[in-house]
Scaffold this active site. Structure first.
Site, PDB file in Angstrom:
ATOM      1  N   SER A 182     -22.022 -33.471 -16.005  1.00  0.00           N
ATOM      2  CA  SER A 182     -23.478 -33.390 -15.879  1.00  0.00           C
ATOM      3  C   SER A 182     -23.810 -32.533 -14.668  1.00  0.00           C
ATOM      4  O   SER A 182     -23.387 -31.378 -14.608  1.00  0.00           O
ATOM      5  CB  SER A 182     -24.093 -34.789 -15.775  1.00  0.00           C
ATOM      6  N   THR A 183     -24.521 -33.072 -13.667  1.00  0.00           N
ATOM      7  CA  THR A 183     -24.925 -32.282 -12.502  1.00  0.00           C
ATOM      8  C   THR A 183     -23.723 -31.628 -11.825  1.00  0.00           C
ATOM      9  O   THR A 183     -22.766 -32.301 -11.472  1.00  0.00           O
ATOM     10  CB  THR A 183     -25.657 -33.171 -11.479  1.00  0.00           C
ATOM     11  N   HIS A 209     -24.630 -32.469 -20.215  1.00  0.00           N
ATOM     12  CA  HIS A 209     -26.045 -32.746 -20.367  1.00  0.00           C
ATOM     13  C   HIS A 209     -26.868 -31.468 -20.182  1.00  0.00           C
ATOM     14  O   HIS A 209     -27.066 -31.007 -19.068  1.00  0.00           O
ATOM     15  CB  HIS A 209     -26.498 -33.798 -19.343  1.00  0.00           C
ATOM     16  N   MET A 304     -24.241 -37.200 -12.320  1.00  0.00           N
ATOM     17  CA  MET A 304     -24.958 -38.396 -11.889  1.00  0.00           C
ATOM     18  C   MET A 304     -24.837 -39.488 -12.954  1.00  0.00           C
ATOM     19  O   MET A 304     -24.741 -39.198 -14.142  1.00  0.00           O
ATOM     20  CB  MET A 304     -26.436 -38.056 -11.678  1.00  0.00           C
ATOM     21  N   ASP A 307     -22.333 -41.998 -17.405  1.00  0.00           N
ATOM     22  CA  ASP A 307     -22.061 -41.581 -18.779  1.00  0.00           C
ATOM     23  C   ASP A 307     -20.611 -41.097 -18.886  1.00  0.00           C
ATOM     24  O   ASP A 307     -20.165 -40.276 -18.090  1.00  0.00           O
ATOM     25  CB  ASP A 307     -23.015 -40.461 -19.192  1.00  0.00           C
TER      26      ASP A 307
END
Length: 363
Positions: A182-183, A209, A304, A307
């Site tokens: 993600s991030t 994401h 973050m 997940d």
């Protein structure tokens, strides 16, 4: 967490649209943890105010007169390094500019949906708040590896990676690789896939994401920078050696057994309302663990939240192998931390070693 003397995070807003400046200010001002210390109408003014005001976080538009957001970002990183969030249009060109900005040092991006719908405005508001909070918590000043540097630009001096230790995977076999992020993931994934040779004998799928408009251009960018064949996945794709598929944004991706192989099945988000993140790494990894009966390697990179943890947990229960990125090289140590603290990470590795570790499965 970053805070000023008032206990608040200082934010500078850079955007040529007065409407967007007001909209961003309105959203962030309602959160008592943020202090809007200034606004700028173009990149040149943004650079000047970044140096003068020393904000903790900057929101930066991409397309602006006099100096665009990417040029401003590069100047800020050279003169007054700051956590920067790019505000990007949901277009192909917006996606390309965003990934260039991430390579240049931006922490993350916020998709700008310019429609008047209440739902679109609500999504933008939630993304803006969430990602600004994430930026505050992010690890800033990541190591730069050769694959992240633009051609013709010298890589800055960085500390050498720790000497690799003997792998606990020696002698173990897999048939597939699943990766979640993600991030910080767009840059991290490029680093990992750039280390994997074109003749890698196992199919790879990635869940990251991203909005629908971004995953296609992102896959194209990776394909141009890595030796493997990389493209956005479509429903019915089969995982193949030497191919890395990027799960499409705006929907979920599951893996199912099909004949002697593993096939991609894309599903609408409404089919799995329990998953907050889209595409869901948990759903992708769990379905892949079931479809492969655990004969795979699961990898969780920076991001973050948590997940991917449940998917990795199921994979471990089926005898699968797992890697998590370490804290020092993660932009956000949320997703990897969940796997490490949950006891489902076989190996915890610096970003620069993960691609090499995956490549060791070649034989």
């Amino acid at each position: 967490m970053l805070t000023s003397r008032t206990g608040k995070t200082r934010v500078l807003i850079v955007d040529d649209s007065s409407f967007m400046r007001m909209a961003i200010r309105s959203v962030l001002s309602k959160d008592p943890s943020f202090d809007i210390v200034g606004t700028a109408a173009d990149g040149m003014e943004g650079v000047e105010k970044a140096i003068a005001l020393k904000p903790d976080v900057i929101t930066m538009d991409v397309e602006m007169p006099r100096m665009d957001g990417i040029a401003a970002l590069r100047q800020i990183m050279a003169k007054a390094p700051t956590r920067v969030l790019m505000v990007s249009t949901l277009t192909n060109e917006g996606a390309k500019a965003t990934f260039e900005a991430l390579d240049a040092g931006a922490i993350d991006y916020i998709p700008k949906n310019v429609t008047d719908s209440t739902e679109a405005q609500s999504i933008f508001r939630e993304e803006l708040l969430r990602k600004t909070r994430e930026a505050v918590r992010s690890h800033f000043g990541r190591s730069v590896t050769p694959s992240m540097v633009r051609p013709g630009v010298a890589a800055p001096a960085v500390a050498p990676l720790p000497r690799p230790t003997a792998s606990r995977f020696t002698g173990k076999k897999i048939n597939y690789v699943g990766i979640g992020a993600s991030t910080g993931g767009p840059v991290a994934l490029q680093e990992v896939l750039s280390r994997i040779p074109v003749n890698f004998p196992y199919g790879i799928i990635v869940g990251i994401h991203m909005p629908k408009a971004f995953t296609g251009p992102y896959a194209d960018r990776l394909n141009a920078k890595c030796s493997m064949n990389i493209r956005e996945a479509v429903d019915g794709d089969v995982l193949k050696p030497g191919l890395a598929l990027i799960a499409p944004g705006g929907m979920h991706t599951t893996l199912v057994r099909h004949g002697g192989g593993i096939m991609v099945k894309t599903v609408p988000t409404s089919s799995y309302p329990q998953y907050v993140y889209i595409p869901s790494v948990d759903l992708m990894m769990s379905s892949m663990a079931e479809a492969t009966n655990g004969s795979m390697l699961g990898v969780i990179l920076t991001g973050m939240g948590n997940d991917g943890f449940k998917g990795m947990q199921l994979l471990k229960s089926k005898g699968g192998l797992t890697i998590a990125q370490d804290e020092a090289t993660s932009t956000i140590y949320g997703m990897p931390r969940a796997c490490v603290e949950g006891g489902v990470a076989d190996e915890v590795l610096p970003l620069g070693q993960i691609g090499f570790e995956i490549s060791k499965f070649m034989g």
